[in-house]
Structures are given as structure tokens and as C-alpha cells.
Design a protein around this motif. Structure first.
Motif, PDB file in Angstrom:
ATOM      1  N   GLY A  89      -4.820   1.530  -9.910  1.00 16.02           N
ATOM      2  CA  GLY A  89      -4.150   1.671  -8.628  1.00 16.02           C
ATOM      3  C   GLY A  89      -5.090   1.431  -7.479  1.00 16.02           C
ATOM      4  O   GLY A  89      -4.728   0.802  -6.470  1.00 16.02           O
ATOM      5  N   LEU A  90      -6.322   1.882  -7.622  1.00 14.19           N
ATOM      6  CA  LEU A  90      -7.324   1.640  -6.580  1.00 14.19           C
ATOM      7  C   LEU A  90      -7.496   0.149  -6.347  1.00 14.19           C
ATOM      8  O   LEU A  90      -7.435  -0.336  -5.214  1.00 14.19           O
TER       9      LEU A  90
ATOM     10  N   ALA B 268       1.547   3.263  -3.035  1.00 16.34           N
ATOM     11  CA  ALA B 268       0.530   4.166  -3.562  1.00 16.34           C
ATOM     12  C   ALA B 268       0.847   5.617  -3.244  1.00 16.34           C
ATOM     13  O   ALA B 268       0.420   6.525  -3.962  1.00 16.34           O
ATOM     14  N   ILE B 269       1.608   5.849  -2.176  1.00 16.66           N
ATOM     15  CA  ILE B 269       1.845   7.238  -1.766  1.00 16.66           C
ATOM     16  C   ILE B 269       2.743   7.971  -2.764  1.00 16.66           C
ATOM     17  O   ILE B 269       2.342   9.008  -3.310  1.00 16.66           O
TER      18      ILE B 269
ATOM     19  N   VAL C 197      -4.512  -1.331  -4.526  1.00 16.60           N
ATOM     20  CA  VAL C 197      -4.460  -1.137  -3.074  1.00 16.60           C
ATOM     21  C   VAL C 197      -5.475  -2.042  -2.392  1.00 16.60           C
ATOM     22  O   VAL C 197      -5.234  -2.597  -1.323  1.00 16.60           O
ATOM     23  N   LEU C 198      -6.584  -2.234  -3.058  1.00 18.20           N
ATOM     24  CA  LEU C 198      -7.594  -3.157  -2.537  1.00 18.20           C
ATOM     25  C   LEU C 198      -7.014  -4.558  -2.415  1.00 18.20           C
ATOM     26  O   LEU C 198      -7.162  -5.246  -1.408  1.00 18.20           O
TER      27      LEU C 198
ATOM     28  N   VAL D 223       1.161  11.522  -9.634  1.00 18.90           N
ATOM     29  CA  VAL D 223      -0.048  11.914 -10.363  1.00 18.90           C
ATOM     30  C   VAL D 223      -0.411  13.355 -10.042  1.00 18.90           C
ATOM     31  O   VAL D 223      -0.711  14.163 -10.929  1.00 18.90           O
TER      32      VAL D 223
ATOM     33  N   VAL E 126      -5.272   5.355 -12.421  1.00 16.98           N
ATOM     34  CA  VAL E 126      -5.562   5.518 -10.993  1.00 16.98           C
ATOM     35  C   VAL E 126      -6.628   4.523 -10.545  1.00 16.98           C
ATOM     36  O   VAL E 126      -6.625   4.077  -9.400  1.00 16.98           O
ATOM     37  N   ILE E 127      -7.528   4.155 -11.460  1.00 16.24           N
ATOM     38  CA  ILE E 127      -8.496   3.121 -11.075  1.00 16.24           C
ATOM     39  C   ILE E 127      -7.783   1.781 -10.904  1.00 16.24           C
ATOM     40  O   ILE E 127      -8.062   1.011  -9.976  1.00 16.24           O
TER      41      ILE E 127
ATOM     42  N   ILE F  19      -4.313   8.934 -17.071  1.00 17.33           N
ATOM     43  CA  ILE F  19      -4.523   9.264 -15.658  1.00 17.33           C
ATOM     44  C   ILE F  19      -5.779   8.604 -15.085  1.00 17.33           C
ATOM     45  O   ILE F  19      -5.694   7.882 -14.091  1.00 17.33           O
ATOM     46  N   PRO F  20      -6.967   8.812 -15.677  1.00 19.94           N
ATOM     47  CA  PRO F  20      -8.124   8.148 -15.064  1.00 19.94           C
ATOM     48  C   PRO F  20      -8.006   6.632 -15.074  1.00 19.94           C
ATOM     49  O   PRO F  20      -8.353   5.959 -14.103  1.00 19.94           O
TER      50      PRO F  20
ATOM     51  N   MET G  46       0.819  -1.205   0.000  1.00 13.66           N
ATOM     52  CA  MET G  46       0.000   0.000   0.000  1.00 13.66           C
ATOM     53  C   MET G  46       0.851   1.252   0.000  1.00 13.66           C
ATOM     54  O   MET G  46       0.472   2.280  -0.563  1.00 13.66           O
TER      55      MET G  46
END
Lengths: 380, 667, 227
Positions: free
Chosen positions: B405-406, B366-367, B409-410, B373, B402-403, B398-399, B363
Motif C-alpha cells: 500500500g505504501l 488508502a484512508i 500511494v507513492l 487494517v 501495508v508495504i 498485514i506487514p 490516495m
């Protein structure tokens, strides 16, 4: 995503609507982490479009400030906000990983429903074979292939292993998955909260028959479980070493099958990689190794330890064999050993033909449209 | 191995005529098409008398620019093959539901998904990224070539060798059926005997040597060959990401080499590293292969991030926001990427302390990624944005990314992973970040730097068509896959019992056809641009208003890149030169010291490929011979001390005068 | 000058005062130098750092093999263990040969720095002989084990032992081949800059193998024999 799912008939997001408490808690984590991440993701996507639109070169109202390429304040915000979210997520991850550790006995049957004090979990021993699942109930003394049953609201203690290559045991409605590996035992704690027929599968590729390595997980009432056990006991088949060795041979989409008697110590022999008589079990080997090995009897011991190569030695085609070891022409139509022919012709007994169930068995491989609610009265 | 003395086996190993699938009409047809196309190509080269040119100017080149171009060409060719695999897989999945079996039986399908993953990562993404770094980085740091030009050429041909072995498996024998990472014990001799996994191993070993050497090369270049005045903190961000990516390569590819060597020993010699019995440990393989595997994806994505940084900055006419922060973010991402490998097998049962550590570490990545971004966004803020070819890919990236990436992290939360591990949700996640991150970045890079490499821009219309097809096609494929993952559907299956999955798989199959149009229009863009090149010509060498040193050269740059080594004063060195009124020197040119072309790379890589083939088919005499030949050729090469020459001052004058004329023509 | 403008940049980042970036330098300022017009000596340090990077990647390869030995090194599969097999006296001789070869290579490098060709070649030859001796003893050890039934296929311990020690031996073999090649090249072309650089690279390689052997000797032989 969810909207599109709802619009299409028959959509069951079983991972989002499971029937077992462990899976429910895992689902909640998915939702929580998604929500936390969306706190950042939505603004990012919004800003992307906003900035793109506003600062396009053709927009005369936009401020153009090429000197704006550094801002400590902004950097602090940029690094801190994700950090805070990750700290929250990390804390959640730490706690939940410990409480939902598959090796850790259950402490609850559901939200606000702790496990009653004197509950004894139901132990089920699971062996993944090529390409089917074997379930042994040590307490009840029965076994089954490609179907298992469990009483609702009683903790289940799975002990899992594999006969050859890795698989994962996965019932999406019930709990998370866990690897099954030969010579090793993994564990899974779970509980089923609703009656129903649920779909079980292997989620780790294990060779040709992997796609049809499905099984049926039946959540039943306490009486229903007794009935199931009785039905299994009624089978004349015995799961002894010979029966197990026959099961080890590769086969695909096996029909459900019950064994009324199970040879004692068989599961230990399976985990010990010594199902054949005369083989040295892993435990014995470890014991010898811990005492420094055994140089004197090395040669005889070696003969007794052979496990993986038995399939090749017996002339059976291994799970992932390719030309020329497969004995089949390369890229050809001949199916690997243990697989069914692929054509749809009813007469040829191809893969999609209905199988004739053995007397007493509940029918063919796991039917479609599973993860239904309470069992709608299919007769046994 | 020898049951009895057999002369045929002695000469041919386990190779026989049966290894050629001449019973399979589809494969025979494919081979016929490939053979005809190959003959046509070779015939055309012969007809136009270009063999000498090709050999002298391209195959034996040590010019980083030409090697970079060859890498990208290889990548695009392998993209077509890898994509064909994807097409076949998705069509099969859409058809094979319920009572229908589709058209690919499991033992074919298994080879196809294995080949798809192997080719896309090793022979499409890696060469593509390497090619970009090779072409651009030396120009951006003001160097004339990389630190070890011959090694560069050798690395390229080794990658080609590996790709050749992999492609050969389509027509001779079979490819691996053990997945793109060849997990043990399935990939061992007991469970996957035959040439399949051996093709996989030797293809990757040959290519892996090339990649490792390339990593060493590019690190040494960044460290040692920057122009005077270009401190590390004045280096373009793309060079930083190149440095980080190659640092990862040099550390992880030895792990891959060692691991595959151990697997090869298990298969060839009968050792017990990863077997179930005799004390072997298959969990060891899982750990080792992912210690390689996780940083590998950062090897791919970091240069893509670097490309985005360059493109955003240029097309917003603004210096990149937060340069220092970007550098630190790159370093942190690289560092942490070494510490997260276990998140690929949370479900192996390592215990909650271990799982949590790796989950939280995952995780944390992600930082810095989020910081990047935001820095791109704030570069756009108060910039003056031009939505030209390269930049629209950033808008798509970008969109999309990042999804991805979401979902990443999940997946990093271990108990959440327990329910979606190895599912189509996972497949959607990694395609989300690889296509949205790496592929979009590489395609943006192509649009951006094509004019530099070839002297004319790419046709904007077909570029836009390609982009929209890629973007919409991508989501059409993978959004249904996310849903299917949440329905509990796992990956690598060739058939589905439950008919309710079919609508989603059908949508995905349609999506892949849209991507196919995206790829075809990309190729079309290349073709159309070639024919329209005079209208799209770049005369200035700086068609986009660039900020970094590569734009100070002509398009294409001369062989020596810079007649005089630039002296750097600030970040965005070319921008600095432009605004402070530099004057391009018109005289005083001197002879330039350059390395010579050599055929040694082709020879050594060719011998390595033959060695690989011989090992796959157990042709031991050929293996010994090619190995000896390899040593002999290498030693012979070291006796060549005469490796460089001087470009004469007159040639430099001539080339610089050509540029002067070109600049005048464009004005 | 460039330093000052940078400080100004940071302070004024938001105020658009840095629109100066877009204009040419103020009149009267000296134009900065953007091109290197003097001839600079070619930066030659690249080879050594490149070789060092390669060596570190090789170190990682050995690290993987050590890790495997660490995991699998006690898995005797009810067969022989290190205590049963290892002849520490022989290993001590082996180790001594290799360490001596490192010293003699060091002497060779000293002679090289004094530009004494024949002495350099002499010490290199002795190094090669020591290395060959090391390999001979190792091969003898391996064949002995195999004769006793302790083959690489017998157990995971033996697989990892043979692979770790064998990989080291293979590296020594390549080192000797390289050494002989270099000796021929030095004899033919003399101690020119290229050859000196190559000798330095081989030196790093040779000492690196020595260090790895210390690890092998300790981790595999000494610890394996304890029981």
C-alpha cells in the motif's frame, strides 16, 4: 533495500540519484511520500507484532476484553490520521503535478537556479520506431538513431511521436517518461545537469525487439555538443522520406547512426502519418472533418489514409504477429522479421555479437555500466 | 480474406496441422505429460465407474457449495499453470544478462508474460474469489442456495470454457503477445495479426459472461435471501465485501465485454475504434480497459479483506472491532475504485489537472483501507489470539500488504509515477498487494473453511511450511524487483544489457523457487490431510469456535444447508446463538424445496467454447452452427419448467439424525 | 429485548461488563427464537431484481458504446458524415414503429393482468411485427449506407455508428426471438406464474431498448444530422 543495494557492487539506483533536475524533483517526491506513509506504516507493523505477541492466548497477563469492539474516539483517530497524511500528500501531489507537467516549460535548471531569461530550449524531435529511436534536431538540421546528445544545463524541449505502436521515452537519469503515440505529439521538458553517458530505453512493451530498444543519452558540455553536431553533420546520409521508410521496417538493436541532412517537413509528415508521398496527413483530415467530412471524394481520400496496414500489405511482419499471420511455425525457433538470430556463434552474426560500427559512429548499442560520471575519454 | 476459393480453408479456416508445434520438443513433452495425466485421470474415473456420479453430483450440480469447490479446484489448477509461466520468466531474466541470451527468445517470452498475467487474474484469482463467495456467503446469510442456482452452474462452466481456450493456445497455435491487457494499437489487426490476440479475446469473453452473471446472482442473493432478522447491518463483513465486490463486477464487466468486442470488431471486420488511422483513437482503449481494470483488482481484494475480518475475529475470540466502520470503509473503497483508473497511465500526458484529480482520488483509497487494517489490529487488542493455520496468514498479510500500500500511494503521485511507471518497481508493487492481499487471504480462507467443506481440518504442519515458504519466497522475489525498479529497469524485457542487474534477478529467481515449494507443500498439505482425515476429523461443525452461521451446520453441511431457516437477532449470529443457549431442533422437520440439477450449463458453455474456437480459427461454418446451437439449447432449456423438487421429510430426518450422532461422537 | 442489550453493549464496551456475552441468558428470561419453524412462502422476488441488475449491466454496455460514439463520432476520416447520410424521415418512421411496439407491449401486459390469453398473444404478435418492421428499415438503412461506400471500415465515425445502432438492433432481434418463444410457451402452458414473470422480464427488456433508442435517436441521428 538500500542497504542491500550498497552492499552489492555496481549498484546504481539511478532513479534515486539522477543527473537531471526534473528527475531530481521527482525523486524527492518519492522520498517525501515514502516518509509520510512510513508515519503510519511503521506503527502499524509494530502494533501487529506487539499485539500478536502480547495478546496470544498463552499469555496469562494479557487482558481479555471481548466487549471491546467499538470506540468512537479510536475510530476518529483511525480515520483522521491517515486523512491528514493524505491531505498533505495530496497537496504535494497537486502542486508538483502542475510544476512537473511534462508539457510545461522549465522554470528552473536546478535548486535555486532559475532558467536565465533569454534561454532558448534545445528542441529535439523524437520518433519511436520498431525497435529503435530516431532523434531529429530541427535547429541543427541533423538526425541520429539510438543516440542523442544534449548540452548540460540547457533546457530541452522534446517533441515526441511514434511511427506505429506506443512506446515510452525514458532516460532515468534525466526526467520522467512520456508515451509516444502515432499521429499524436507528446512533449517532455527536461535538463541534464551533469556530463555523462546515460541509458535510455522504451518502457512500454512494443513487440519482439522491445528488450533491446535502448539508446544512449549523452550529456555533454556546450563545446562537446558542438562537436557532436559536427560529427553528425559529417555523415553523408540524408534523412529523407525514403530513408525514413527504410527505418520504419522492423529491426533490432540497431547500431548508432547519423544523418547529416534532414528533409524539411519530415517530422510534420511523421506526426501527420503521411511519410509516403500521396498520403493524406492527419492535419488535412482533421480540417476536412471539422468542416463536416467529404462524402464526394470519400473513396479517393480513403486510399490516401491507409497507414497501419502498410506493413501487412508490404509483406513485412508486424510487431506482435502470431501464427498463422507471422509466417513462422508456432512457438518455433525462427525469429520474427527484423530480429537477429539468437545463437552466440560468432560466425552467424547472432544477437550478442559486436557490431562493426559505421565510420564516425560511436560504436555498438548502448554498452553496459552506463549512468557513469563524466565521460572517461572514449574516443569517437 | 479468400484470395481464391479453397476447400481446405472453407472447412478448417486458418487452422492447419502446422498450428500444432510438433517441432518444439519442450511443448511436445509438456503436451505428452498433460495428455498422459489426462488419460490417466479419465481412465481412473472410468475404471472406478464414476462418470455417472461425476455428472449427476458435480457437473450438473446447482448446489452453491459444490460449485464453489469446483471453482477453487479450477483456480488451483490454473495457479500451477500461471506459476509455471512465472518460473520460466524469472529464470529467463536471471540468465539473460549481458552476452547471454537465456533460453527463451523474445517471441516466446512475450507469450509467457502475457499468459501469466491473463491466467493469474482471470483464471486463478477470479475463480478462487468467486468460489469462496459462492460457498460461504449463502451459508453466512442463512440461505439454502443462491438466487439463481442454474445460472451459477452456467457461470462456472463458462469460466472453465474460457480457461480451456486459453490453455488450448499452448498446443494449437500461439497465445497473444500483446500483454495481459492487449493495449491498442499493438493488439489490433495491423500489428498483431494471427490467432494469439483472438485466443485472448474469446477466452475472456466466454469467461466474462460467466462472471457478469455470477455478479448478478450473488447481489440478488445478498439482497433477497438473508435469513429473517438479518438486516444488512447484522450481516457478516464477508457478505458485505461479497456485495461490494459483485456490485463492482456487474458494473465493470460489461465495460470489458464491450471493449473486447470493439477490439474484436477492429480485428475481424476492420473497423477503426482503436487504430491509428481513419480516425481511430488508441487512447480510448487505454481508458476503457482500465475503467474495467482498476475496479477489477478491488473485486479481488475486497473479498480477501472479508476473509481476514472473519479469521481475525474468530481467532481472537472477539467480535470484529468497528463493524460499522468496516462496512463504510468497504463501501468507500468500492465507490472510489471507480474513480481512479487514470492512475495507470499518468504518463499518457493528460494534463496536470486531470492527473492530479486521479492521483489524489487514488490516495484517498488508502484512508478506508488503513481504517480496515487498524480495525483488525484493534480486534487483536485485548483478544485471546490463537496462532492456528488460518491466522498465521493474517500475520503475514498485514506487514506485507501495508508495504504494498505504501508503494501504491507513492505511485499515486503523478510525477513520482513518471519515473517508475511500467518499471519493475510497479511490478513489485502490484504483486505485493495481490499476493500479500488477495492470495494470502484466499489461502487463509482455504485453511479456515476447508473443515466446513470437507469435514476434516488441514494438516497444520504442512500448512505452516507452505506459509513460511510463501512469505519468505515472496519477499525474496520482490524486494530485488523494487530495487531494480529504482535502477530504472522496465518490465516485460527478455534481456538486460547491464550486468549489475544480475545479482538481483538471481535472488528473485531463487525466491520464485521458494514460492514453488510453498505451492507444492500446499498441494502436499491437501494430500496428507486426506490420508490423515480421520485424525483431523471435525465432528462438531464448529472446529474453530466460529461466530457466523456457516459454523452452525454440520461439516460438510447437508445439501439444504439449514433444516430450519435460522432467525437472526444480532451480529455474529452463531456466537449469539451459542451464548444464549440455543437448542438444536431434533424433530418437526418438513420437506425442503430445492432446485434440480441440470446439464444445460455444461451444454451451453461447451457450445460457447466451440464458438470461441471457431471464431479464433475463422471456421465460419462451425461458428454459425455452434451459435445456432447455443440459441437452440437456450430456448430448449427455457421450455423446462420442471426445475425443482422437494427433499423429503424422511431424508431430512435421516441427515439430521446423522448429525446428532456425529455431534455425540465428537463430544 | 435484543435492542436493549445492544444499547447496553455500546455503553459498556470497555468495561468488560459485557463478559455477560459469554454466559448463558439469565435464568427466567424467555429463550429467543433461533429457527423459523413455520412454513414461509418462498421469497419469489429474486427474478425481477436479478433481471433488473442484468439490464443495468446491459445499460453500461450501451454506455460504453455511447461513450465511443461521443469520442469518435466526428471522426469522418475525410469521408461521409451523419449529415450526408442520415435520412431523418426514415428514422422517424423507424422510431415511431419502435415506440408503438412499446405501447402494444404495454397493452399485452394489461391483458395479461386480466388473464386474457388470446388478447395477450394478439398484442404480443403486433409488438413483434412492429419490432420486425423496425429491424427491416434499419437493415435497409445499413445496406444503403454500405452501397454508398459508407461502410463500418470507412471511418471511426461509421465504425461507432454501425456498432451502436447495430448493437441496439441485435438486442431487438434477440427480443423478438424471445418474444416468439414466449408466445409459444404462453400458448402451451397458459398464463401461469412462471410465464407471467417471464413476460414481465421481457417487458422490462423491451422498454429498456426503447429508452436506449431515444438516446440513439437524439445523440446519433438528430445531433449527427445537424451541420
Amino acid at each position: 533495500m538500500l542497504i542491500s543495494c550498497g552492499a552489492l557492487a555496481g549498484c546504481k539506483l539511478v532513479v534515486m540519484d539522477p543527473s537531471g533536475d526534473v528527475a531530481v524533483q521527482e525523486r524527492n517526491l518519492i522520498i517525501a511520500s515514502t516518509a509520510l506513509m512510513l508515519l503510519v506504516i511503521i506503527p502499524v507493523i509494530a502494533l501487529t507484532f506487539l499485539f500478536a505477541r502480547h495478546y496470544r492466548a498463552s499469555n496469562p497477563d494479557a487482558v481479555y476484553d471481548p466487549g471491546f469492539h467499538h470506540s468512537t474516539q479510536l475510530e476518529v483517530v483511525i480515520w483522521t490520521i491517515p486523512l491528514l497524511i493524505i491531505i498533505a500528500l495530496g497537496a504535494m501531489a497537486w502542486v508538483s503535478t502542475h510544476t512537473l507537467d511534462p508539457f510545461r516549460p522549465l522554470s528552473r535548471l536546478g535548486p535555486k537556479r532559475p532558467v536565465p531569461a533569454d534561454t532558448k530550449p534545445l528542441e529535439v524531435q523524437v520518433v519511436s520506431l520498431d525497435w529503435k529511436w530516431l532523434f531529429i534536431y530541427p535547429e541543427q538540421g541533423v538526425a541520429s538513431v539510438n543516440e542523442m546528445a544534449a548540452p548540460v544545463d540547457r533546457p530541452l524541449a522534446f517533441k515526441l511521436t511514434s511511427s506505429s505502436v506506443w512506446n515510452t521515452f525514458y532516460v532515468p537519469a534525466l526526467a520522467g517518461m512520456i508515451y509516444t503515440m502515432a499521429g499524436m505529439e507528446t512533449q517532455l521538458q527536461a535538463v541534464i545537469n551533469r556530463e555523462g553517458d546515460y541509458w535510455g530505453l522504451s518502457a512500454h512493451y512494443s513487440g519482439s525487439g522491445f528488450s533491446r530498444m535502448n539508446f544512449r543519452f549523452r550529456g555533454v558540455s556546450a563545446q562537446g555538443f558542438e562537436a557532436w553536431v559536427t560529427q553528425a553533420k559529417a555523415s553523408q546520409d540524408t534523412l529523407d522520406r525514403n530513408a525514413y521508410l527504410a527505418l520504419e521496417k522492423p529491426s533490432e538493436a540497431d547500431p548508432v547512426r547519423y544523418y547529416g541532412t534532414v528533409e524539411s517537413g519530415l517530422y510534420q509528415a511523421i506526426i501527420g502519418m503521411c511519410p509516403e508521398n500521396g498520403q493524406m496527413c492527419i492535419a488535412e483530415m482533421h480540417h476536412i472533418d471539422r468542416r463536416g467530412g467529404d462524402e464526394k471524394n470519400s473513396e479517393e481520400n480513403a486510399k490516401r489514409l491507409d497507414y497501419d496496414n502498410r506493413r501487412l500489405e508490404s509483406g513485412t511482419e508486424p510487431s506482435g504477429a502470431t501464427f498463422p499471420a507471422s509466417g513462422r511455425p508456432p512457438q518455433g525457433p525462427v525469429q520474427p522479421q527484423g530480429m537477429k538470430p539468437r545463437d552466440q556463434d560468432a560466425a552467424s552474426g547472432g544477437i550478442n555479437q559486436p557490431k562493426h560500427a559505421l565510420p564516425g559512429a560511436s560504436g555498438g548499442p548502448a554498452p553496459p555500466q552506463l549512468n557513469t560520471g563524466p565521460s572517461n575519454g572514449d574516443s569517437h | 480474406m479468400f484470395a481464391h476459393f479453397d476447400i481446405k480453408q472453407l472447412i478448417f479456416g486458418r487452422l492447419s496441422l502446422e498450428a500444432i508445434p510438433y517441432h518444439e520438443p519442450i511443448l511436445v513433452a509438456t503436451f505428452a505429460v498433460v495428455a498422459l495425466a489426462g488419460i490417466a485421470l479419465l481412465g481412473a474415473v472410468t475404471w472406478f465407474g464414476k462418470w455417472d456420479y461425476l455428472w449427476r453430483e458435480w457437473f450438473t450440480t446447482i448446489d452453491h457449495k459444490r460449485i464453489g469447490i469446483m471453482y477453487v479446484i479450477l483456480a488451483i489448477v490454473m495457479l500451477l499453470r500461471g506459476f509455471a509461466d512465472a518460473l520460466m520468466m524469472l529464470v529467463q531474466k536471471a540468465l539473460s544478462v549481458g552476452a547471454s541470451e537465456g533460453y527463451l527468445p523474445p517471441h516466446h517470452y512475450d507469450q509467457i508474460f502475457t499468459a501469466h498475467g491473463t491466467i493469474m487474474i482471470f483464471f486463478m484469482a477470479m475463480p478462487f474469489v468467486t468460489g469462496m463467495m459462492n460457498y460461504i456467503m449463502p451459508l453466512q446469510i442463512g440461505a439454502r442456495d443462491v438466487a439463481f442456482p442454474f445460472l451459477n452452474n452456467f457461470s462456472f462452466w463458462m469460466t472453465v470454457g474460457g480457461a480451456t481456450l486459453t490453455m488450448l493456445s499452448l498446443f494449437v497455435g500461439e497465445f497473444s503477445r500483446a500483454t495481459w491487457l492487449a493495449y491498442a494499437p499493438l493488439s489490433g489487426a495491423a500489428y498483431s495479426p494471427g490467432v494469439g490476440v483472438d485466443y485472448y479475446i474469446w477466452g475472456l469473453q466466454v469467461a466474462g459472461v460467466g462472471t457478469t452473471l455470477s455478479g448478478i446472482n450473488l447481489i440478488a442473493t445478498v439482497i433477497k435471501m438473508r435469513a429473517p432478522g438479518m438486516t444488512l447491518m447484522k450481516m457478516p463483513v464477508f457478505c458485505w465485501t461479497t456485495l461490494a465486490s459483485n456490485a463492482l463486477i456487474v458494473t465493470i464487466f460489461p465495460v470489458l465485454t464491450a471493449t473486447l468486442a470493439l477490439l474484436a470488431l477492429d480485428r475481424y471486420v476492420g473497423t477503426h475504434f482503436f487504430t491509428n488511422d481513419f480516425g481511430g483513437n488508441s487512447m480510448l482503449y487505454m481508458n476503457l480497459i482500465w475503467i474495467w481494470g482498476h475496479p477489477e483488482v478491488y473485486v479481488l481484494v475486497l473479498p480477501a479483506f472479508g476473509i481476514y475480518s472473519e479469521v481475525v475475529s474468530t481467532f481472537c475470540s472477539k467480535r470484529l472491532f468497528g463493524y460499522t466502520s468496516m462496512v463504510y470503509a468497504t463501501a468507500v473503497i468500492a465507490l472510489v475504485s471507480w474513480l481512479v483508473w487514470l492512475h495507470h497511465f499518468f504518463t499518457m500526458g493528460a494534463g496536470p489537472n486531470v492527473n492530479s484529480f486521479f492521483g489524489i482520488a487514488s490516495m484517498i483509497i488508502a484512508i478506508p483501507t488503513g481504517a480496515k487494517v487498524f480495525n483488525w489490529l484493534f480486534t487483536m487488542y485485548r483478544g485471546r489470539i490463537r496462532f492456528e493455520g488460518p491466522f498465521i496468514w493474517v500475520m503475514g498479510f498485514i506487514p506485507t500488504f501495508v508495504i504494498g500500500g505504501l508503494t501504491g500511494v507513492l505511485l499515486a503521485v503523478p510525477p513520482a509515477d513518471f519515473v517508475v511507471h511500467n518499471s519493475l518497481f510497479l511490478v513489485a508493487h502490484f504483486h505485493n498487494v495481490i499476493i500479500g492481499g488477495v492470495v494470502f487471504g484466499l489461502l487463509a480462507g482455504v485453511q479456515y473453511w476447508f473443515p466446513k467443506a470437507f469435514g476434516y481440518k488441514l494438516d497444520p504442519f504442512w500448512g505452516k511450511v507452505s506459509f513460511w515458504c510463501w512469505l519468505s519466497g515472496f519477499w525474496t522475489v520482490f524486494l530485488p524487483l523494487y530495487v531494480l525498479g529504482l535502477m530504472g529497469v522496465t518490465r516485460r524485457t527478455q534481456h538486460f544489457d547491464d550486468p549489475s542487474v544480475q545479482p538481483y534477478l538471481t535472488i528473485a529467481a531463487i525466491g520464485v523457487c521458494v514460492i514453488m515449494v510453498g505451492i507444492l507443500t500446499f498441494v502436499l498439505q491437501l494430500i496428507v490431510s486426506y490420508f490423515r482425515r480421520e485424525q483431523l476429523r471435525d465432528f462438531t461443525g464448529d472446529p474453530w469456535g466460529g461466530r457466523t452461521l456457516e459454523w452452525s451446520t454440520s461439516s460438510p453441511p447437508p445439501p439444504y444447508n439449514f433444516a430450519f431457516t435460522p432467525v437472526v437477532h444480532d451480529l455474529d449470529a452463531w456466537w449469539d446463538m451459542k451464548r444464549r443457549g440455543y437448542e438444536r431442533p431434533l424433530g418437526g422437520f418438513r420437506p425442503i424445496h430445492m432446485p434440480k440439477n441440470t446439464g444445460a450449463g455444461v451444454v451451453l458453455a461447451g457450445l460457447s467454447t466451440v464458438l470461441g474456437f471457431a471464431l479464433i480459427w475463422y471456421i465460419w461454418w462451425l461458428a454459425a452452427l455452434s451459435f445456432a446451437g447455443l440459441i437452440a439449447a437456450a430456448i430448449t432449456h427455457t421450455f423446462n419448467y420442471n426445475r425443482d423438487f422437494y427433499i423429503s421429510a424422511e431424508d431430512v430426518v435421516r441427515l439430521e439424525n446423522q448429525r446428532t450422532a456425529q455431534l455425540a461422537a465428537g463430544a | 429485548m435484543s435492542c436493549g442489550s445492544k444499547i447496553r453493549e455500546r455503553r459498556n464496551s470497555r468495561q468488560g461488563l459485557d463478559r455477560m456475552h459469554e454466559m448463558t441468558a439469565p435464568p427466567g428470561a424467555t429463550a429467543p427464537v433461533f429457527f423459523e419453524q413455520e412454513q414461509h412462502a418462498q421469497a419469489e422476488g429474486g427474478t425481477l431484481i436479478g433481471f433488473w441488475l442484468y439490464l443495468m449491466s446491459d445499460c453500461l454496455l450501451f454506455a460504453v458504446l455511447f461513450a465511443c460514439y461521443g469520442v469518435l463520432g466526428r471522426n469522418y476520416a475525410a469521408g461521409p458524415s451523419g449529415a450526408d447520410l442520415f435520412d431523418l424521415k426514415l428514422v422517424a418512421v423507424n422510431t415511431a414503429l419502435l415506440l408503438l411496439s412499446s405501447i402494444t407491449y404495454g397493452f399485452a401486459m394489461l391483458e395479461m393482468s386480466k388473464d386474457r390469453l388470446r388478447m395477450t398473444l394478439g398484442w404480443l404478435a403486433i409488438t413483434g411485427l412492429f419490432g420486425a418492421g423496425f429491424l427491416a428499415i434499419e437493415l435497409y438503412e445499413f445496406s444503403d449506407f454500405i452501397h454508398e461506400g459508407a461502410t463500418p471500415q470507412r471511418s471511426a465515425f461509421l465504425s461507432s455508428f454501425f456498432t451502436l445502432v447495430g448493437t441496439h438492433g441485435l438486442h431487438v432481434t434477440f427480443g423478438i426471438v424471445w418474444l416468439v418463444t414466449l408466445m409459444v410457451q404462453v400458448r402451451q402452458f397458459g398464463l401461469i406464474a412462471d410465464n407471467q414473470r417471464r413476460l414481465m422480464c421481457l417487458s422490462m427488456f423491451w422498454h429498456f431498448l426503447d429508452v436506449v433508442w431515444i438516446g440513439v435517436f437524439t445523440f446519433v441521428y438528430l445531433m449527427g444530422a445537424m451541420r
